[in-house]
Design a protein around this motif. Sequence first.
Motif, PDB file in Angstrom:
ATOM      1  N   GLY A  13       0.809  -1.212   0.000  1.00  0.00           N
ATOM      2  CA  GLY A  13       0.000   0.000   0.000  1.00  0.00           C
ATOM      3  C   GLY A  13       0.844   1.263   0.000  1.00  0.00           C
ATOM      4  N   ASP A  14       0.384   2.244   0.742  1.00  0.00           N
ATOM      5  CA  ASP A  14       1.038   3.544   0.828  1.00  0.00           C
ATOM      6  C   ASP A  14       2.469   3.383   1.360  1.00  0.00           C
ATOM      7  OD1 ASP A  14       1.798   6.148   1.196  1.00  0.00           O
ATOM      8  OD2 ASP A  14       0.261   6.628   2.684  1.00  0.00           O
ATOM      9  N   PRO A  15       3.486   3.808   0.607  1.00  0.00           N
ATOM     10  CA  PRO A  15       4.866   3.611   1.061  1.00  0.00           C
ATOM     11  C   PRO A  15       5.349   4.653   2.064  1.00  0.00           C
ATOM     12  CG  PRO A  15       4.879   4.690  -1.067  1.00  0.00           C
ATOM     13  CD  PRO A  15       3.436   4.405  -0.746  1.00  0.00           C
ATOM     14  N   LEU A  16       4.610   5.733   2.257  1.00  0.00           N
ATOM     15  CA  LEU A  16       5.118   6.830   3.086  1.00  0.00           C
ATOM     16  C   LEU A  16       5.409   6.413   4.531  1.00  0.00           C
ATOM     17  CD1 LEU A  16       3.078   9.881   1.756  1.00  0.00           C
ATOM     18  CD2 LEU A  16       5.422   9.191   1.215  1.00  0.00           C
ATOM     19  N   PRO A  17       4.507   5.666   5.209  1.00  0.00           N
ATOM     20  CA  PRO A  17       4.843   5.245   6.577  1.00  0.00           C
ATOM     21  C   PRO A  17       6.100   4.376   6.636  1.00  0.00           C
ATOM     22  CG  PRO A  17       2.491   5.019   6.197  1.00  0.00           C
ATOM     23  CD  PRO A  17       3.109   5.302   4.862  1.00  0.00           C
ATOM     24  N   ALA A  18       6.237   3.475   5.665  1.00  0.00           N
ATOM     25  CA  ALA A  18       7.425   2.612   5.646  1.00  0.00           C
ATOM     26  C   ALA A  18       8.681   3.431   5.384  1.00  0.00           C
ATOM     27  CB  ALA A  18       7.267   1.519   4.593  1.00  0.00           C
ATOM     28  N   ASN A  19       8.589   4.423   4.500  1.00  0.00           N
ATOM     29  CA  ASN A  19       9.749   5.262   4.224  1.00  0.00           C
ATOM     30  C   ASN A  19      10.151   6.060   5.465  1.00  0.00           C
ATOM     31  OD1 ASN A  19       9.735   4.314   1.628  1.00  0.00           O
ATOM     32  ND2 ASN A  19       8.815   6.144   0.740  1.00  0.00           N
ATOM     33  N   ALA A  20       9.157   6.521   6.216  1.00  0.00           N
ATOM     34  CA  ALA A  20       9.464   7.237   7.454  1.00  0.00           C
ATOM     35  C   ALA A  20      10.175   6.313   8.447  1.00  0.00           C
ATOM     36  CB  ALA A  20       8.183   7.797   8.065  1.00  0.00           C
ATOM     37  N   LYS A  21       9.730   5.073   8.518  1.00  0.00           N
ATOM     38  CA  LYS A  21      10.387   4.107   9.406  1.00  0.00           C
ATOM     39  C   LYS A  21      11.830   3.849   8.964  1.00  0.00           C
ATOM     40  CE  LYS A  21       6.326   1.498  10.979  1.00  0.00           C
ATOM     41  NZ  LYS A  21       5.671   0.167  10.988  1.00  0.00           N
ATOM     42  N   LEU A  22      12.045   3.736   7.649  1.00  0.00           N
ATOM     43  CA  LEU A  22      13.407   3.531   7.158  1.00  0.00           C
ATOM     44  C   LEU A  22      14.308   4.695   7.559  1.00  0.00           C
ATOM     45  CD1 LEU A  22      12.783   2.105   3.568  1.00  0.00           C
ATOM     46  CD2 LEU A  22      13.781   0.884   5.511  1.00  0.00           C
ATOM     47  N   GLY A  23      13.787   5.916   7.461  1.00  0.00           N
ATOM     48  CA  GLY A  23      14.571   7.067   7.877  1.00  0.00           C
ATOM     49  C   GLY A  23      14.889   7.024   9.361  1.00  0.00           C
ATOM     50  N   TRP A  24      13.894   6.639  10.172  1.00  0.00           N
ATOM     51  CA  TRP A  24      14.125   6.532  11.621  1.00  0.00           C
ATOM     52  C   TRP A  24      15.177   5.477  11.918  1.00  0.00           C
ATOM     53  CZ3 TRP A  24      14.032   2.959  15.490  1.00  0.00           C
ATOM     54  CH2 TRP A  24      14.003   3.443  16.800  1.00  0.00           C
TER      55      TRP A  24
ATOM     56  N   TRP B  23      27.228  -1.002  11.859  1.00  0.00           N
ATOM     57  CA  TRP B  23      25.841  -0.539  11.831  1.00  0.00           C
ATOM     58  C   TRP B  23      25.655   0.626  10.859  1.00  0.00           C
ATOM     59  CZ3 TRP B  23      23.326  -4.287  13.709  1.00  0.00           C
ATOM     60  CH2 TRP B  23      23.746  -4.980  14.853  1.00  0.00           C
ATOM     61  N   ALA B  24      26.646   1.500  10.761  1.00  0.00           N
ATOM     62  CA  ALA B  24      26.521   2.641   9.856  1.00  0.00           C
ATOM     63  C   ALA B  24      26.453   2.179   8.397  1.00  0.00           C
ATOM     64  CB  ALA B  24      27.689   3.603  10.049  1.00  0.00           C
ATOM     65  N   GLN B  25      27.185   1.127   8.067  1.00  0.00           N
ATOM     66  CA  GLN B  25      27.128   0.583   6.701  1.00  0.00           C
ATOM     67  C   GLN B  25      25.718   0.100   6.390  1.00  0.00           C
ATOM     68  OE1 GLN B  25      29.876  -2.664   5.992  1.00  0.00           O
ATOM     69  NE2 GLN B  25      28.937  -3.192   4.021  1.00  0.00           N
ATOM     70  N   LEU B  26      25.077  -0.546   7.343  1.00  0.00           N
ATOM     71  CA  LEU B  26      23.701  -0.997   7.155  1.00  0.00           C
ATOM     72  C   LEU B  26      22.764   0.194   7.019  1.00  0.00           C
ATOM     73  CD1 LEU B  26      21.710  -3.376   7.019  1.00  0.00           C
ATOM     74  CD2 LEU B  26      21.623  -3.342   9.523  1.00  0.00           C
ATOM     75  N   ALA B  27      22.974   1.226   7.830  1.00  0.00           N
ATOM     76  CA  ALA B  27      22.126   2.418   7.761  1.00  0.00           C
ATOM     77  C   ALA B  27      22.211   3.066   6.385  1.00  0.00           C
ATOM     78  CB  ALA B  27      22.545   3.410   8.846  1.00  0.00           C
ATOM     79  N   GLU B  28      23.410   3.127   5.822  1.00  0.00           N
ATOM     80  CA  GLU B  28      23.584   3.752   4.510  1.00  0.00           C
ATOM     81  C   GLU B  28      22.850   2.997   3.415  1.00  0.00           C
ATOM     82  OE1 GLU B  28      25.063   6.632   3.765  1.00  0.00           O
ATOM     83  OE2 GLU B  28      25.370   6.934   5.925  1.00  0.00           O
ATOM     84  N   ALA B  29      22.632   1.708   3.602  1.00  0.00           N
ATOM     85  CA  ALA B  29      21.992   0.890   2.578  1.00  0.00           C
ATOM     86  C   ALA B  29      20.473   0.863   2.685  1.00  0.00           C
ATOM     87  CB  ALA B  29      22.526  -0.543   2.646  1.00  0.00           C
ATOM     88  N   LEU B  30      19.907   1.351   3.775  1.00  0.00           N
ATOM     89  CA  LEU B  30      18.458   1.266   3.968  1.00  0.00           C
ATOM     90  C   LEU B  30      17.651   1.969   2.872  1.00  0.00           C
ATOM     91  CD1 LEU B  30      17.896   1.605   7.820  1.00  0.00           C
ATOM     92  CD2 LEU B  30      17.905  -0.464   6.412  1.00  0.00           C
ATOM     93  N   PRO B  31      18.069   3.113   2.345  1.00  0.00           N
ATOM     94  CA  PRO B  31      17.275   3.734   1.280  1.00  0.00           C
ATOM     95  C   PRO B  31      17.092   2.853   0.049  1.00  0.00           C
ATOM     96  CG  PRO B  31      18.803   5.332   2.211  1.00  0.00           C
ATOM     97  CD  PRO B  31      19.165   3.995   2.798  1.00  0.00           C
TER      98      PRO B  31
ATOM     99  N   LEU C 175      16.059  -0.056  -0.013  1.00  0.00           N
ATOM    100  CA  LEU C 175      14.839  -0.843   0.133  1.00  0.00           C
ATOM    101  C   LEU C 175      13.655  -0.130  -0.513  1.00  0.00           C
ATOM    102  CD1 LEU C 175      15.158  -2.164   3.807  1.00  0.00           C
ATOM    103  CD2 LEU C 175      15.911  -3.248   1.681  1.00  0.00           C
ATOM    104  N   ALA C 176      13.603   1.192  -0.378  1.00  0.00           N
ATOM    105  CA  ALA C 176      12.521   1.949  -1.008  1.00  0.00           C
ATOM    106  C   ALA C 176      12.633   1.892  -2.521  1.00  0.00           C
ATOM    107  CB  ALA C 176      12.558   3.398  -0.520  1.00  0.00           C
ATOM    108  N   GLU C 177      13.849   2.003  -3.037  1.00  0.00           N
ATOM    109  CA  GLU C 177      14.060   1.936  -4.486  1.00  0.00           C
ATOM    110  C   GLU C 177      13.709   0.559  -5.039  1.00  0.00           C
ATOM    111  OE1 GLU C 177      17.717   2.306  -7.718  1.00  0.00           O
ATOM    112  OE2 GLU C 177      18.005   3.011  -5.662  1.00  0.00           O
ATOM    113  N   ALA C 178      13.978  -0.480  -4.257  1.00  0.00           N
ATOM    114  CA  ALA C 178      13.769  -1.848  -4.733  1.00  0.00           C
ATOM    115  C   ALA C 178      12.299  -2.221  -4.840  1.00  0.00           C
ATOM    116  CB  ALA C 178      14.488  -2.829  -3.804  1.00  0.00           C
ATOM    117  N   ARG C 179      11.394  -1.402  -4.304  1.00  0.00           N
ATOM    118  CA  ARG C 179       9.967  -1.718  -4.430  1.00  0.00           C
ATOM    119  C   ARG C 179       9.464  -1.540  -5.855  1.00  0.00           C
ATOM    120  NH1 ARG C 179       8.947   2.337  -0.208  1.00  0.00           N
ATOM    121  NH2 ARG C 179       9.526   1.436   1.810  1.00  0.00           N
ATOM    122  N   ASP C 180      10.134  -0.718  -6.648  1.00  0.00           N
ATOM    123  CA  ASP C 180       9.694  -0.482  -8.014  1.00  0.00           C
ATOM    124  C   ASP C 180       9.840  -1.759  -8.838  1.00  0.00           C
ATOM    125  OD1 ASP C 180       9.269   2.154  -7.344  1.00  0.00           O
ATOM    126  OD2 ASP C 180      11.258   2.797  -8.034  1.00  0.00           O
ATOM    127  N   VAL C 181       8.947  -1.950  -9.808  1.00  0.00           N
ATOM    128  CA  VAL C 181       9.046  -3.089 -10.716  1.00  0.00           C
ATOM    129  C   VAL C 181      10.327  -2.959 -11.525  1.00  0.00           C
ATOM    130  CG1 VAL C 181       8.003  -4.279 -12.663  1.00  0.00           C
ATOM    131  CG2 VAL C 181       6.554  -3.345 -10.855  1.00  0.00           C
TER     132      VAL C 181
END
Length: 229
Positions: free
Chosen positions: A54-65, A93-101, A103-109
């Motif tokens: 559904g709406d990706p905005l809540p998930a994107n906010a969580k990724l930022g947090w 942990w910082a390396q993992l944090a840098e890669a979190l965005p 996940l949002a890009e990977a939702r696209d077909v």
Amino acid sequence: MTGSDSLDGFLDKWRERWPEWSLVDRFVAPELHRRTVAWFALLQEFDDMLNIAGDPLPANAKLGWWGEELRSWAGQRSRHPLGRVLEPVRAPWAQLAEALPDLAEARDVVADPAQARSTLQRFADAVAAVEAALFDAPLQPAAGDAVLTQLLAQRVQDLGAAAVPSAAGGEGAWQQVLLARWPARVAGPRPRRLYAALARARLQARIRGGDYQPAPAALLWRGWWAARG
């Protein structure tokens, strides 16, 4: 804090999704049991943010947090219950944090299997690097690829055809491609090998088109084989 927001709430949520883990966790050192489940519970949170319908905005906010949270773990300033278990380990942990965005890009077909893998490769490599530190194991060259294949298989499990690359030839063909790249015993520390073995069995059941009803004896054999290293 509600029960669902407590440490045990997050751990129990993962155990409910992976009840077969209770049969193979005997192959993990007892002192690593809680850390292992906490780590996989965190990865499940990321899976849920990746595989939304559904709406990706809540998930994107969580990724930022979570990006901010993971960066704070280097200074041992966790706010999340899972951090109380994981943060004391000096992991990248910082390396993992840098890669979190990613996940949002990977939702696209995506157009093809190669693009599906490349979009999530950085995240998978970061996961593998953290796991090497968490479980005091050498970082093997193929460990990131094993994490990546499991990520893509979980996307199909959660989203079905919506997670299939447009040029992959359909859901069944894509699942066969994933299985072909997924050995029965993958690279990585023992907890990852066990988790991957369970996830691979789920993919095999999905390909067969039957219900996933693993026999305890088969699970124990699969766990023993995966744990051998």
